[in-house]
Design an enzyme around this catalytic site. Structure first.
Site, short mmCIF file in Angstrom:
data_model
loop_
_atom_site.label_atom_id
_atom_site.label_comp_id
_atom_site.label_asym_id
_atom_site.label_seq_id
_atom_site.Cartn_x
_atom_site.Cartn_y
_atom_site.Cartn_z
CG ASN A 68 -4.68 83.14 41.69
OD1 ASN A 68 -4.56 84.11 42.63
ND2 ASN A 68 -5.49 82.37 41.85
CD1 TRP A 69 1.48 85.43 40.61
CD2 TRP A 69 2.61 87.20 41.93
NE1 TRP A 69 2.57 86.27 39.73
CE2 TRP A 69 3.19 87.18 40.56
CE3 TRP A 69 3.13 87.80 43.14
CZ2 TRP A 69 4.32 88.05 40.39
CZ3 TRP A 69 4.22 88.86 42.82
CH2 TRP A 69 4.70 88.71 41.19
CE LYS A 70 -3.87 79.47 43.20
NZ LYS A 70 -4.47 78.13 43.75
CG HIS A 111 -9.54 81.27 43.21
ND1 HIS A 111 -9.30 80.23 44.11
CD2 HIS A 111 -8.67 81.07 42.18
CE1 HIS A 111 -8.42 79.42 43.53
NE2 HIS A 111 -7.95 79.83 42.46
CD GLU A 122 -7.07 78.34 46.29
OE1 GLU A 122 -6.30 79.68 46.07
OE2 GLU A 122 -6.38 77.78 45.88
CD GLU A 130 -9.02 78.87 38.23
OE1 GLU A 130 -7.83 79.06 37.97
OE2 GLU A 130 -9.34 78.93 39.54
N GLY A 141 -4.09 73.27 42.06
CA GLY A 141 -3.03 72.90 42.91
C GLY A 141 -2.94 71.34 43.22
CB SER A 190 -2.73 71.35 37.66
OG SER A 190 -3.07 71.24 38.74
N GLY A 238 -1.84 79.34 38.72
CA GLY A 238 -1.43 79.50 40.05
C GLY A 238 0.08 79.12 40.07
N GLY A 239 0.36 77.84 40.60
CA GLY A 239 1.84 77.54 40.88
C GLY A 239 2.65 77.85 39.84
P1 PGA Z 1 -2.93 76.13 39.93
O1 PGA Z 1 -3.90 77.22 40.30
O2 PGA Z 1 -2.48 76.44 38.66
O3 PGA Z 1 -1.91 76.06 41.07
O4 PGA Z 1 -3.67 74.96 39.82
C1 PGA Z 1 -4.88 77.78 39.61
C2 PGA Z 1 -5.77 78.62 40.25
O5 PGA Z 1 -6.12 78.66 41.43
O6 PGA Z 1 -6.02 79.92 39.59
#
Ligand code: PGA
Length: 258
Positions: free
Chosen positions: A13-15, A100, A102, A172, A178, A218, A239-240
């Site tokens: 998930n590149w955001k 998500h 966010e 999640e 994050g 994470s 994500g990251g």
């Molecule tokens: P993260 O994000 O791996 O950076 O914690 C996961 C996500 O939001 O899907």
């Protein structure tokens, strides 16, 4: 419970990261690394809308699938700034992240809109990755299971048995996204298992056993193998760590071996 009846899926998930030249570079780096996962683990990159066309053409002929990060629930009309499911399908997009945290936190996403988006995505032929997860406060108050059950019931309301098998659930925990604070493998397993038993109550055990449930929050090159070794953790939403080819590949390889 049989892990072999369902697909392992590792999705990046590149955001809101990577302009097109960087997206191309990252995908070119990922492609050869993950080629051996073909037939064993589904590898997906969910990228910003502006990268979709580039991403689809760069990954053409490879085993890397492309997903979007959101989709609107209406087919067309006066919805400035929104993108419909048909528009994504026309581009060649296969997956879409929905709900998500966010989006729930910053953009007013509710279980009702998550449900509408999920149904619109499925109707158009997209495979939704529906995100659920509790806040830290909710975990501390010991209501994680209530929160998750409510999200699953509302987000999947009126989704048929056939369609839920095409749906991926991403667990999640919001406090892990994050933050560098990963759920322990046991915590992830506990909630992913709970999600499966909730699906079994809504549908039936065979249907629940067929649904891929990912962990996200994470997940990284160092902790992926342990998380993915758990019987109800069928993959990851990353994500990251999905923004670095080597780290993302380490996670994919952990899934291939797990
Ligand atoms: P993260 O994000 O791996 O950076 O914690 C996961 C996500 O939001 O899907």
């Amino acid at each position: 419970m049989n892990k072999s009846v369902r697909k392992a899926i590792i999705a990046g998930n590149w955001k809101m990261n990577k302009a097109r030249p960087e997206a191309k570079e990252l995908l070119e780096a990922i492609k050869p690394l993950v080629a051996n996962a073909e037939g064993k683990v589904e590898v997906i990159a969910c990228v910003p809308f502006t990268n979709l066309e580039t991403a689809i053409s760069v990954t053409d002929g490879s085993n890397v699938k492309i997903g979007a990060e959101n989709v609107h629930f209406e087919k067309s009309g006066a919805f400035t700034g929104e993108i419909s499911a048909d528009m994504l399908v026309e581009l060649g997009v296969e997956y879409v992240v929905i709900g998500h945290s966010e989006r729930r936190q910053y953009f007013g996403e509710t279980d009702e809109t998550v449900n509408k988006r999920t149904k619109a995505a499925l109707a158009a032929g997209l495979k939704p990755i529906v995100c659920v997860g509790e806040l830290l406060w909710e975990r501390e108050c010991n209501i994680t299971e209530e929160v998750i059950a409510r999200q699953i019931k509302l987000d999947l309301f009126d989704v048929s048995k056939e369609d839920v098998k095409k749906t991926v659930i991403a667990y999640e925990p919001v406090w892990a996204i994050g933050t560098g604070k990963t759920a322990t493998a046991d915590q992830a397993e506990e909630v992913c298992g709970f999600i499966r038993s909730t699906l079994a109550k809504i549908y039936d055990q065979a249907t629940a056993d067929a649904v891929t449930i990912q962990y996200g929050g994470s997940m990284n090159a160092g902790n992926a193998a342990e998380l993915l070794s758990k019987p109800n953790v069928d993959g990851g939403l990353i994500g990251g760590a999905s923004l670095k080819a080597a780290d993302f590949n380490t996670i994919v390889q952990a899934a291939v071996e797990g």
